[in-house]
Design an enzyme around this catalytic site. Structure first.
Site, PDB file in Angstrom:
ATOM      1  N   ASP A 170      -2.100  -3.846  11.863  1.00  0.00           N
ATOM      2  CA  ASP A 170      -3.236  -4.224  11.269  1.00  0.00           C
ATOM      3  C   ASP A 170      -4.167  -3.498  12.221  1.00  0.00           C
ATOM      4  O   ASP A 170      -3.746  -2.906  13.275  1.00  0.00           O
ATOM      5  CB  ASP A 170      -3.752  -5.866  11.530  1.00  0.00           C
ATOM      6  CG  ASP A 170      -4.973  -6.189  11.160  1.00  0.00           C
ATOM      7  OD1 ASP A 170      -4.897  -5.558   9.835  1.00  0.00           O
ATOM      8  OD2 ASP A 170      -5.795  -6.547  11.268  1.00  0.00           O
ATOM      9  N   LYS A 196      -3.926  14.708  10.360  1.00  0.00           N
ATOM     10  CA  LYS A 196      -4.481  13.218  11.071  1.00  0.00           C
ATOM     11  C   LYS A 196      -3.692  12.536  10.591  1.00  0.00           C
ATOM     12  O   LYS A 196      -2.929  11.101  11.675  1.00  0.00           O
ATOM     13  CB  LYS A 196      -5.124  12.684   9.518  1.00  0.00           C
ATOM     14  CG  LYS A 196      -5.968  11.424   9.751  1.00  0.00           C
ATOM     15  CD  LYS A 196      -6.249  10.496   9.199  1.00  0.00           C
ATOM     16  CE  LYS A 196      -6.554   9.409   9.272  1.00  0.00           C
ATOM     17  NZ  LYS A 196      -6.914   8.132   7.682  1.00  0.00           N
ATOM     18  N   PHE A 237      -9.830   7.847   3.502  1.00  0.00           N
ATOM     19  CA  PHE A 237      -9.972   7.141   2.957  1.00  0.00           C
ATOM     20  C   PHE A 237     -11.305   6.470   4.291  1.00  0.00           C
ATOM     21  O   PHE A 237     -11.009   6.530   5.061  1.00  0.00           O
ATOM     22  CB  PHE A 237      -9.068   6.081   3.006  1.00  0.00           C
ATOM     23  CG  PHE A 237      -8.028   5.744   3.389  1.00  0.00           C
ATOM     24  CD1 PHE A 237      -7.110   6.700   4.377  1.00  0.00           C
ATOM     25  CD2 PHE A 237      -8.063   3.955   3.857  1.00  0.00           C
ATOM     26  CE1 PHE A 237      -6.536   6.004   5.357  1.00  0.00           C
ATOM     27  CE2 PHE A 237      -7.582   3.817   5.084  1.00  0.00           C
ATOM     28  CZ  PHE A 237      -6.648   4.298   5.908  1.00  0.00           C
ATOM     29  N   GLY A 238     -11.528   4.832   4.065  1.00  0.00           N
ATOM     30  CA  GLY A 238     -12.239   3.821   4.427  1.00  0.00           C
ATOM     31  C   GLY A 238     -13.860   4.564   5.537  1.00  0.00           C
ATOM     32  O   GLY A 238     -14.610   5.507   5.012  1.00  0.00           O
ATOM     33  N   TYR A 239     -13.104   4.694   7.054  1.00  0.00           N
ATOM     34  CA  TYR A 239     -14.597   5.497   8.154  1.00  0.00           C
ATOM     35  C   TYR A 239     -14.164   6.623   7.853  1.00  0.00           C
ATOM     36  O   TYR A 239     -14.967   6.959   8.808  1.00  0.00           O
ATOM     37  CB  TYR A 239     -13.869   4.328   9.156  1.00  0.00           C
ATOM     38  CG  TYR A 239     -14.646   3.033   9.102  1.00  0.00           C
ATOM     39  CD1 TYR A 239     -15.791   2.666   8.567  1.00  0.00           C
ATOM     40  CD2 TYR A 239     -13.985   2.109   8.660  1.00  0.00           C
ATOM     41  CE1 TYR A 239     -16.260   1.251   8.339  1.00  0.00           C
ATOM     42  CE2 TYR A 239     -14.361   0.255   8.451  1.00  0.00           C
ATOM     43  CZ  TYR A 239     -15.243   0.450   8.607  1.00  0.00           C
ATOM     44  OH  TYR A 239     -15.512  -0.750   8.115  1.00  0.00           O
ATOM     45  N   ASP A 240     -13.377   7.487   7.348  1.00  0.00           N
ATOM     46  CA  ASP A 240     -12.773   8.665   7.713  1.00  0.00           C
ATOM     47  C   ASP A 240     -13.946   9.689   7.930  1.00  0.00           C
ATOM     48  O   ASP A 240     -14.245  10.948   8.746  1.00  0.00           O
ATOM     49  CB  ASP A 240     -11.655   9.181   6.884  1.00  0.00           C
ATOM     50  CG  ASP A 240     -10.519   9.284   7.814  1.00  0.00           C
ATOM     51  OD1 ASP A 240     -10.111   8.505   8.311  1.00  0.00           O
ATOM     52  OD2 ASP A 240      -9.374   9.137   6.453  1.00  0.00           O
ATOM     53  N   ASN A 245       0.938  -0.727  -0.193  1.00  0.00           N
ATOM     54  CA  ASN A 245      -0.215   0.020   0.102  1.00  0.00           C
ATOM     55  C   ASN A 245       0.449   1.249   0.340  1.00  0.00           C
ATOM     56  O   ASN A 245       1.590   1.543   1.242  1.00  0.00           O
ATOM     57  CB  ASN A 245      -1.001   0.190   1.118  1.00  0.00           C
ATOM     58  CG  ASN A 245      -1.731   0.919   1.563  1.00  0.00           C
ATOM     59  OD1 ASN A 245      -1.282   2.101   1.197  1.00  0.00           O
ATOM     60  ND2 ASN A 245      -3.137   0.885   1.586  1.00  0.00           N
TER      61      ASN A 245
HETATM   62  P1  IMP Z   1      -5.715  -2.095   7.471  1.00  0.00           P
HETATM   63  O1  IMP Z   1      -5.328  -2.851   8.385  1.00  0.00           O
HETATM   64  O2  IMP Z   1      -4.615  -1.063   7.442  1.00  0.00           O
HETATM   65  O3  IMP Z   1      -5.438  -2.321   6.479  1.00  0.00           O
HETATM   66  O4  IMP Z   1      -6.559  -1.358   8.325  1.00  0.00           O
HETATM   67  C1  IMP Z   1      -8.148  -2.336   7.884  1.00  0.00           C
HETATM   68  C2  IMP Z   1      -9.635  -1.305   7.249  1.00  0.00           C
HETATM   69  O5  IMP Z   1      -9.318  -0.404   8.650  1.00  0.00           O
HETATM   70  C3  IMP Z   1      -9.242  -0.621   6.359  1.00  0.00           C
HETATM   71  O6  IMP Z   1      -9.885  -1.362   5.063  1.00  0.00           O
HETATM   72  C4  IMP Z   1     -10.179   1.256   6.265  1.00  0.00           C
HETATM   73  O7  IMP Z   1     -11.899   0.310   6.214  1.00  0.00           O
HETATM   74  C5  IMP Z   1     -10.086   0.678   8.382  1.00  0.00           C
HETATM   75  N1  IMP Z   1      -9.413   1.831   8.317  1.00  0.00           N
HETATM   76  C6  IMP Z   1      -7.909   1.862   9.077  1.00  0.00           C
HETATM   77  N2  IMP Z   1      -7.307   3.028   8.722  1.00  0.00           N
HETATM   78  C7  IMP Z   1      -7.699   3.896   8.340  1.00  0.00           C
HETATM   79  C8  IMP Z   1      -8.240   5.128   8.870  1.00  0.00           C
HETATM   80  O8  IMP Z   1      -7.017   5.764   9.073  1.00  0.00           O
HETATM   81  N3  IMP Z   1      -9.010   6.011   8.639  1.00  0.00           N
HETATM   82  C9  IMP Z   1     -10.383   5.524   8.326  1.00  0.00           C
HETATM   83  N4  IMP Z   1     -10.797   3.539   7.830  1.00  0.00           N
HETATM   84  C10 IMP Z   1      -9.083   3.459   8.488  1.00  0.00           C
END
Ligand code: IMP
Length: 199
Positions: free
Chosen positions: A69, A173, A150-153, A10
């Protein structure tokens, strides 16, 4: 310079971690290390998944490495989506699907308290060390976004701020975020070791 493989491809994560470890460690991605294939993530805790991913790299390279994670833990949902945050609304779902499911699950609930938690597992000579970062906040009732993040931001507002993560400049952030904190602890640890070895 010391070399560590980061168990990710990533780009955003790599940039953030490289900036933090600049001058201390050479951070190598999976593809740069010549590693291909899906890393299993089948544990039911963040610690377990971070360990599983780092171990996958260690077993193939015997090079010091780390993995992260992250999960969003919502109190009113007994810690869900937690380790399942990426696929809360199902395999291959979008960020929007996940947010829709979360807002629906919290409909009518007064308690909106939640936190993002990141666990980094560093493996050195086969031995794991863990670093945790967390940021407390609440889940908003609807999306608030300037298009950042991104994600739940868009639905996460950290404590002591009046805006969501998706309305903050990335530098702000990163300074206060779960991942930023976990990375800062990793940097402190690596730095401490380096100073000791210089003495
Ligand atoms: P990962 O382990 O970093 O891949 O995160 C798993 C999941 O958590 C991602 O697919 C997002 O949905 C959510 N996530 C992780 N970090 C963030 C963040 O900084 N903001 C919003 N969502 C997050």
């Amino acid at each position: 310079m010391r070399r560590l493989i980061f168990a990710t491809n990533n780009k955003h994560k790599v940039e953030e971690v490289r900036a933090a470890l600049d001058g201390l460690v050479e951070v190598v991605t999976l593809s740069e290390a010549g590693l291909q294939g899906e890393i299993p993530e089948t544990a039911d805790t963040l610690e377990g998944n971070a360990l599983q991913k780092a171990q996958w790299v260690w077993e193939r390279t015997h090079t010091d490495c780390f993995a992260d994670d992250t999960g969003l833990e919502v109190d009113a949902l007994d810690g869900a989506p937690g380790v399942y945050s990426a696929r809360y609304a199902g395999e291959h779902c979008s960020f929007d699907d996940n947010i829709d499911k979360l807002l629906y699950a919290l409909e009518g609930k007064e308690n909106r308290r939640a936190r993002f938690r990141t666990v980094i597992c560093l493996i050195e000579n086969g031995h794991p060390t863990y670093f945790e970062g967390r940021v407390e906040g609440q889940i908003l009732r609807e999306r608030q976004s300037n298009g950042e993040g991104f994600g739940y931001d868009p639905v996460f507002m950290p404590d002591r701020f009046a805006v969501s993560f998706a309305e903050m400049p990335l530098e702000v952030k990163n300074r206060i975020s779960h991942r930023g904190m976990a990375v800062a602890k990793l940097v402190e640890y690596v730095n401490g070791k380096r100073e000791n070895s210089d003495e």
